[in-house]
Motif scaffolding. Sequence first.
Motif: not given
Length: 425
Positions: A126-129, A147, A167-168, A176-177, A199, A392, A424
């Motif tokens: 999970q790092r959806r942009s 970011g 982050k996602t 956030t990260n 997530d 995606e 991103r």
Amino acid sequence: MKTRFATLLLALSACSDSYFTTTSLELVAGGRGSMGIVSTAQPDPEALETPLLSLEPVADETGLTVFLGLTPPNPRNIRGVLSVRAAVTAPLGSTLITVKSKQGSATLQVNVKPAPTLSLVRGLGQRRSIAGYGDVLDFVAWVKNDGTVMQRSGGVTTPVTGLSDIKTIAAGYAVTNDGRLYSWLNSPAPVLVREGVVDVNTDYGPALALLDDGRVIDVVKGEALADVSDVVAMRVSGFSQFVGGGAQYSRTNRYFLKTDGTVLLQDLVEYISPPPVPAPTLTTTLFAAGVKDVTSAGFAQSPDGQVLYNGLLVHDFEAKKIASTPRVAFQMNASTLSTSRTGLALFADGALWASSVSSTSGSNQQGAPTFTQNATQRPLRAPNDAPIEDFEVVGPGVLVFTREGVFITDGSGGFVAADFPDLRR
């Protein structure tokens, strides 16, 4: 070919009027599979209400749950589909399953083997942009290279001030990260909802948050979902349909992948109208075991990267990423439902394939269960056949990243340039 799509039509020779399309089926404990039944048996003219094929009882101690669906006459004489699920506690070994007709019988050997035990990482994949909803993407939000977040609603693009180090993202929510969950749709500025989040998912139904301790919470209620724990990833799909008499219901499928590679399926049915509205039903069952990823439509990935659907092989090469577009459903009448599920698989050489399974289930005039299923597979080609580096799912569409740019599906099977500045990758 790169891929080999597993179908039900692997017809073998047989001496009976009815036979399975293979003689045996291998399942891991907690897995499931399906098998076609070829039959030239004819209905009994003196007992037309008697089903053409019938399933012999399967003992509870086998740990197998078996369902037989009948299909209409067709040129290949596939007159039945047998679905088998092995409980996670099913004894290892072989069980014979028999389907009978008046003229004969067919026997299938089901072999249950242990599922591998995995150790997966929380927040898997999970790092959806980018995220959005609506048939024409009425709302889209995306993360920029720095970011921060942009959103587009009603054709107007604006920054979401107050969000950084994201982050996602999901529709109206961002993580956030360092694990802070924010919401901004119902407030003039982003609001901190809670910390310790891995997530967030708003694909269908209420927003769900995956916590760093493996619990999943309903964000609005602030309550943990019952019977769900030790989760590393969550995938959600659903649909709303009208049924006979004007009633309407929604159905949500929540797939929760756990650290040991088992998958829980939480099935929520909520009736919407008209009154009196029945109470919602919620069931949680073991969907699969020994998998390292699962999509919102139930496509699973084995530890060696192969892609499966209902225990059947979809891709025999290792996929570097899998996902699904939203499930499509159509209620044909009070007893018949047609659904379509599409799984996407990206490979190391930049090829992206879409595999679709369409099924119709219901009952015939005699009340016997019926089932038909079709499968198709096709490549999704970026402009100039450029290799696809990542993709995606955005609402009902697919967005792809290539060295030449970012493109999104155009609704007719092709891709057009996507207009999400500084998105991103």
